[in-house]
Write a protein that holds these residues in place. Sequence first.
Motif, short mmCIF file in Angstrom:
data_model
loop_
_atom_site.label_atom_id
_atom_site.label_comp_id
_atom_site.label_asym_id
_atom_site.label_seq_id
_atom_site.Cartn_x
_atom_site.Cartn_y
_atom_site.Cartn_z
N TYR A 143 -15.04 -7.55 -20.16
CA TYR A 143 -14.93 -6.09 -20.31
C TYR A 143 -14.16 -5.74 -21.58
N CYS A 144 -13.11 -6.49 -21.87
CA CYS A 144 -12.29 -6.23 -23.06
C CYS A 144 -12.98 -6.71 -24.33
N VAL A 145 -13.58 -7.90 -24.28
CA VAL A 145 -14.20 -8.49 -25.47
C VAL A 145 -15.46 -7.72 -25.87
N PHE A 146 -16.28 -7.36 -24.86
CA PHE A 146 -17.56 -6.70 -25.15
C PHE A 146 -17.50 -5.20 -24.82
N LYS A 147 -16.42 -4.58 -25.25
CA LYS A 147 -16.20 -3.16 -24.98
C LYS A 147 -17.33 -2.29 -25.55
N LYS A 148 -17.88 -2.72 -26.68
CA LYS A 148 -18.91 -1.93 -27.36
C LYS A 148 -20.19 -1.79 -26.53
N ALA A 149 -20.41 -2.71 -25.59
CA ALA A 149 -21.61 -2.65 -24.75
C ALA A 149 -21.59 -1.48 -23.78
N LYS A 150 -20.39 -0.89 -23.56
CA LYS A 150 -20.22 0.29 -22.71
C LYS A 150 -20.67 0.06 -21.26
N LEU A 151 -20.42 -1.16 -20.77
CA LEU A 151 -20.62 -1.44 -19.35
C LEU A 151 -19.31 -1.19 -18.64
N ASN A 152 -19.36 -0.66 -17.42
CA ASN A 152 -18.12 -0.45 -16.69
C ASN A 152 -17.62 -1.76 -16.09
N TYR A 153 -16.41 -1.73 -15.57
CA TYR A 153 -15.78 -2.97 -15.07
C TYR A 153 -16.57 -3.58 -13.92
N ILE A 154 -17.10 -2.75 -13.03
CA ILE A 154 -17.85 -3.27 -11.88
C ILE A 154 -19.11 -3.99 -12.34
N GLU A 155 -19.76 -3.49 -13.39
CA GLU A 155 -20.94 -4.17 -13.92
C GLU A 155 -20.55 -5.54 -14.49
N HIS A 156 -19.39 -5.61 -15.12
CA HIS A 156 -18.89 -6.90 -15.58
C HIS A 156 -18.55 -7.81 -14.39
N LEU A 157 -18.11 -7.22 -13.31
CA LEU A 157 -17.79 -7.98 -12.10
C LEU A 157 -19.05 -8.62 -11.52
N VAL A 158 -20.14 -7.84 -11.47
CA VAL A 158 -21.42 -8.37 -10.99
C VAL A 158 -21.90 -9.48 -11.92
N MET A 159 -21.78 -9.26 -13.22
CA MET A 159 -22.17 -10.28 -14.19
C MET A 159 -21.38 -11.56 -13.97
N ALA A 160 -20.07 -11.42 -13.72
CA ALA A 160 -19.21 -12.58 -13.50
C ALA A 160 -19.61 -13.34 -12.25
#
Length: 245
Positions: free
Chosen positions: A137-154
């Motif tokens: 979420y911090c590294v790819f901030k420019k992608a404008k995905l919310n934290y939960i979307e990063h959670l699903v990705m993880a």
Amino acid sequence: MTKKCLSCNSEVENNFCPFCGQKSSTKRFSMKHFVIHDFIHGVFHLDKGFLFTLKELVTRPGHSVREYIQGKRVDHFNYFTGFILLLAAGHFIGNYSQITGDQLFENGKMSGFHKVAKDFAKFILLATVPFYAFASYCVFKKAKLNYIEHLVMAMYLINGILIIGLFFTSLTVFYGNIKVLSVLNLFNPLLEFIYMCFFFYQFFSKFQYKKSTLFIFIILNACLLLILKGLVNFTVDQIGTAYFK
């Protein structure tokens, strides 16, 4: 032809009830229905979901997970259910392994970790997911995905790593040379690093990053994830060593 839904008694004109979602046509239970639909389809979803997701996580993990997050979800298997099934598969195969986790490390290194992981492996892995998500979420901030979307990705990333681990676990069923397996086990972090880079390159390749910038972010993020995993494992090892004296 209009029918009555057997669940909510609403009028149904198509294949599914628009109110409760049940199919408009139901059949009596039979052995074929029990085996093919309820067992294979219902438990493993082998007709599309489970095997499809496994294949995608091996061949095109980043693209498939990005498509899932963006809404293309009908063919994908649930990431939590997949996580549990992959852990169960690893545990089942591990019961037939010719070695134990402690034997892979010299002088009892990480013995505390393996004592805890024996009963709480799923919780240890799940503990890394929020940190993985926060890092990307911090590294790819420019992608404008919310934290939960990063959670699903993880979660899907963890599932992919579990699939890699199954290959090594399966090898230990047929091969038991500790020295050789210990050397091969040293390559696991490298394989995870390569998989992470492959995963994130595919995932973020459609977010208009410059290739040079994307490459730097991918390496940075993969390194962060391995460091975070190492910190979690080290903490668990210290707890296990203190608790299981």
